[in-house]
Every structure is written in C-alpha cells, then in structure tokens.
Design a protein around this motif. Structure first.
Motif, PDB file in Angstrom:
ATOM      1  N   LEU A  21       0.829  -1.198   0.000  1.00  0.00           N
ATOM      2  CA  LEU A  21       0.000   0.000   0.000  1.00  0.00           C
ATOM      3  C   LEU A  21       0.870   1.258   0.000  1.00  0.00           C
ATOM      4  CD1 LEU A  21      -2.878   1.211   0.221  1.00  0.00           C
ATOM      5  CD2 LEU A  21      -2.595   1.091   2.693  1.00  0.00           C
ATOM      6  N   LEU A  22       1.905   1.277   0.825  1.00  0.00           N
ATOM      7  CA  LEU A  22       2.812   2.424   0.864  1.00  0.00           C
ATOM      8  C   LEU A  22       3.566   2.585  -0.454  1.00  0.00           C
ATOM      9  CD1 LEU A  22       4.250   2.022   4.462  1.00  0.00           C
ATOM     10  CD2 LEU A  22       2.761   3.848   3.633  1.00  0.00           C
ATOM     11  N   GLU A  23       3.977   1.482  -1.038  1.00  0.00           N
ATOM     12  CA  GLU A  23       4.694   1.536  -2.313  1.00  0.00           C
ATOM     13  C   GLU A  23       3.789   2.090  -3.418  1.00  0.00           C
ATOM     14  OE1 GLU A  23       7.553  -1.329  -5.037  1.00  0.00           O
ATOM     15  OE2 GLU A  23       6.074  -2.254  -3.725  1.00  0.00           O
ATOM     16  N   ALA A  24       2.533   1.667  -3.437  1.00  0.00           N
ATOM     17  CA  ALA A  24       1.592   2.163  -4.442  1.00  0.00           C
ATOM     18  C   ALA A  24       1.341   3.655  -4.251  1.00  0.00           C
ATOM     19  CB  ALA A  24       0.274   1.389  -4.357  1.00  0.00           C
ATOM     20  N   ALA A  25       1.215   4.093  -3.012  1.00  0.00           N
ATOM     21  CA  ALA A  25       1.009   5.516  -2.744  1.00  0.00           C
ATOM     22  C   ALA A  25       2.216   6.325  -3.194  1.00  0.00           C
ATOM     23  CB  ALA A  25       0.751   5.733  -1.253  1.00  0.00           C
ATOM     24  N   GLN A  26       3.408   5.806  -2.970  1.00  0.00           N
ATOM     25  CA  GLN A  26       4.622   6.506  -3.402  1.00  0.00           C
ATOM     26  C   GLN A  26       4.661   6.602  -4.926  1.00  0.00           C
ATOM     27  OE1 GLN A  26       8.298   4.657  -2.238  1.00  0.00           O
ATOM     28  NE2 GLN A  26       9.544   6.226  -3.210  1.00  0.00           N
ATOM     29  N   GLN A  27       4.336   5.527  -5.615  1.00  0.00           N
ATOM     30  CA  GLN A  27       4.348   5.538  -7.068  1.00  0.00           C
ATOM     31  C   GLN A  27       3.319   6.514  -7.626  1.00  0.00           C
ATOM     32  OE1 GLN A  27       3.810   1.400  -8.047  1.00  0.00           O
ATOM     33  NE2 GLN A  27       5.996   0.934  -7.789  1.00  0.00           N
ATOM     34  N   GLU A  28       2.147   6.585  -6.996  1.00  0.00           N
ATOM     35  CA  GLU A  28       1.127   7.532  -7.442  1.00  0.00           C
ATOM     36  C   GLU A  28       1.595   8.974  -7.245  1.00  0.00           C
ATOM     37  OE1 GLU A  28      -2.577   6.695  -5.505  1.00  0.00           O
ATOM     38  OE2 GLU A  28      -2.595   4.625  -6.212  1.00  0.00           O
ATOM     39  N   ALA A  31       4.210   9.764  -9.877  1.00  0.00           N
ATOM     40  CA  ALA A  31       3.594   9.948 -11.189  1.00  0.00           C
ATOM     41  C   ALA A  31       2.903  11.304 -11.273  1.00  0.00           C
ATOM     42  CB  ALA A  31       2.603   8.825 -11.466  1.00  0.00           C
ATOM     43  N   ALA A  32       2.220  11.707 -10.207  1.00  0.00           N
ATOM     44  CA  ALA A  32       1.549  13.008 -10.199  1.00  0.00           C
ATOM     45  C   ALA A  32       2.569  14.137 -10.281  1.00  0.00           C
ATOM     46  CB  ALA A  32       0.698  13.158  -8.937  1.00  0.00           C
ATOM     47  N   PHE A  33       3.683  13.992  -9.585  1.00  0.00           N
ATOM     48  CA  PHE A  33       4.727  15.017  -9.625  1.00  0.00           C
ATOM     49  C   PHE A  33       5.331  15.121 -11.017  1.00  0.00           C
ATOM     50  CE2 PHE A  33       9.196  16.255  -9.237  1.00  0.00           C
ATOM     51  CZ  PHE A  33       9.048  17.491  -8.626  1.00  0.00           C
ATOM     52  N   LEU A  34       5.599  13.988 -11.644  1.00  0.00           N
ATOM     53  CA  LEU A  34       6.202  14.005 -12.977  1.00  0.00           C
ATOM     54  C   LEU A  34       5.226  14.475 -14.040  1.00  0.00           C
ATOM     55  CD1 LEU A  34       8.282  10.700 -12.817  1.00  0.00           C
ATOM     56  CD2 LEU A  34       9.125  13.055 -12.677  1.00  0.00           C
ATOM     57  N   ALA A  35       3.931  14.360 -13.792  1.00  0.00           N
ATOM     58  CA  ALA A  35       2.931  14.775 -14.772  1.00  0.00           C
ATOM     59  C   ALA A  35       2.762  16.286 -14.810  1.00  0.00           C
ATOM     60  CB  ALA A  35       1.592  14.109 -14.465  1.00  0.00           C
TER      61      ALA A  35
END
Length: 52
Positions: A21-28, A31-35
């Motif tokens: 769950l923490l890993e998925a939140a970090q990836q999201e 991704a939002a930052f890079l977008a």
C-alpha cells in the motif's frame, strides 16, 4: 495456547499488505509530480560581495 505460527503468518501478510500500500502511494505521488508541467528549476551561482 495460541497458535504462534498462524499468528506470525497473519502478521507477515498484514505487514506485506501495508508495504504494498505504501509503495503504491509513493508511485502515485511520483507519477503526479512528474505529470506536472512546471518549468525546470535551475540553480544559479550565489552573488558574491565585492572585495574591498
């Protein structure tokens, strides 16, 4: 007497779920930052005071 083996495996599964769950939140978040289309940041040289 508690079944320590099953308690250990339950704890392990829950810990693994939390890690995922923490890993998925970090990836999201990444991704939002890079977008974002913010202009790149550049570091400039610090202004030097004139020497007397």
């Amino acid at each position: 007497m508690p079944d320590y083996k099953s308690l250990y495996f339950q704890l392990f599964r829950r810990t693994e779920q939390a890690r995922r769950l923490l890993e998925a939140a970090q990836q999201e978040a990444e991704a939002a930052f890079l977008a974002q289309n913010d202009p790149p940041l550049y570091l400039s040289e610090p202004e030097q005071e004139p020497k007397p």
